[in-house]
Structure formats: structure tokens, C-alpha cells
Design an enzyme around this catalytic site. Structure first.
Site, short mmCIF file in Angstrom:
data_model
loop_
_atom_site.label_atom_id
_atom_site.label_comp_id
_atom_site.label_asym_id
_atom_site.label_seq_id
_atom_site.Cartn_x
_atom_site.Cartn_y
_atom_site.Cartn_z
N PRO A 132 0.78 -1.25 0.00
CA PRO A 132 0.00 0.00 0.00
C PRO A 132 0.81 1.30 0.00
O PRO A 132 0.84 2.03 0.98
CB PRO A 132 -0.84 -0.14 1.27
CG PRO A 132 0.01 -0.96 2.17
CD PRO A 132 0.71 -1.94 1.29
N CYS A 133 1.39 1.62 -1.14
CA CYS A 133 2.13 2.88 -1.27
C CYS A 133 1.21 4.09 -1.15
O CYS A 133 1.66 5.19 -0.86
CB CYS A 133 2.92 2.92 -2.57
SG CYS A 133 1.96 2.57 -4.05
#
Length: 170
Positions: A132-133
């Protein structure tokens, strides 16, 4: 996955943030592409389009978008430098519904002076959503660049906030 490790498979799925292209090999999910990428890519001519080898990823992404999955349990096979892999691994440890700064991410990998390099590696994350950037934001709380575009980043963060607080319809 039980497919040949050298064969790369791809398929597309509809999502609330547009069409996603999923790419995997026999070792795991390699990439998730947005319909409108900041760094556009094309499928390699030797890749095989097939839905079955990517069903494992599609199902979990659908569960995520429906608000029923907060952690992915997928075999992953991202390809990158050792530093990129270290950053991407750290992304996977950011809790659902939580945001951190690039500086905090750099500290988490024990490289507090490497904020810019961490930002560059974050920007090249081949597995957005899964790693989850989108949960990494500016030190001042601002939304910063995202391969799928800032509206997509906002959507993902809002989805997680609503789900984490029990308000899927809010």
C-alpha cells in the site's frame, strides 16, 4: 500458483478505480497496473493472457474494494533492486487505514537520511494497493504523487477510513 515459473500471465479486472491489469508468474503476483499510469507500461509480447492464474489476486482485490479485506494474503514476486524490495516490504507492514510520511518510512527501514530514495522506490512500487504505497503521504499530511493519480489515492485512503471506522456508506 502451480504454473511454470518462467511463464508470465496477465489479465484485467474492473475496479472502482478503473481497470486494473494483474501480472503474475509461477512464483506470485508481480505487478498491478492502473488504467492510467504515471509510468505507462505495455504487456510483453511473450506474456500469456489468462484469467485462471490470476484468480487468487482478483478475488482478494475484489474483497478489498468491497471493504471485507484489510490484509492481502498473496504470494508476491515483485522484481526490483535490493533497496526497492526493502522499501516495498516495509510498505506491506503499514497497517490498514493508517498513513505515514516518507520520512517515517525511511526510519522504518533504518535509513533516515534516504527519504528521497525511499520516495523514488515508493513511486516504482509494482504492486500498488497490495503493497500500500497509497498510505505514504507528505510530512505535512498532503497527498503526494501516486502512479494511479491523486484521485485514486484519495479514493483508496477514504475507502480504508470508512471501512476501518465501520461506515462503508459514509
Amino acid at each position: 500458483m502451480t504454473n511454470e515459473p518462467d511463464t508470465v500471465y496477465y489479465d484485467e479486472m474492473d475496479s472502482p478505480v478503473g481497470t486494473l491489469r494483474l501480472v503474475a508468474d509461477g512464483r506470485g503476483l508481480r505487478e498491478v497496473w492502473f488504467e492510467r499510469e504515471r509510468h505507462p507500461k505495455k504487456a510483453h509480447p511473450g506474456w500469456v493472457r489468462a484469467a485462471a492464474p490470476l484468480k487468487f489476486a482478483r478475488v482478494q482485490l475484489e474483497e478489498y474494494f468491497a471493504g471485507g479485506r484489510q490484509h492481502f494474503e498473496l504470494p508476491l514476486h515483485p522484481v526490483g533492486t535490493p533497496f526497492q524490495l526493502e522499501v516495498w516490504h516495509a510498505l506491506g507492514r503499514i497497517p490498514y487505514g493508517v498513513t505515514i510520511s516518507y520520512g517515517e518510512l525511511a526510519r522504518r527501514i533504518d535509513k533516515p537520511l534516504a527519504v528521497r530514495a525511499v520516495g523514488a522506490a515508493n513511486g516504482r512500487n509494482p504492486l500498488p494497493i497490495v503493497l500500500p504505497c497509497h498510505r505514504v503521504i507528505g510530512a505535512d499530511g498532503s497527498l503526494t504523487g501516486f502512479g494511479g493519480g491523486l484521485p485514486t489515492k484519495r479514493y483508496l485512503l477514504d475507502l480504508e477510513q470508512r471501512t476501518a471506522h465501520g461506515d462503508l456508506f459514509g
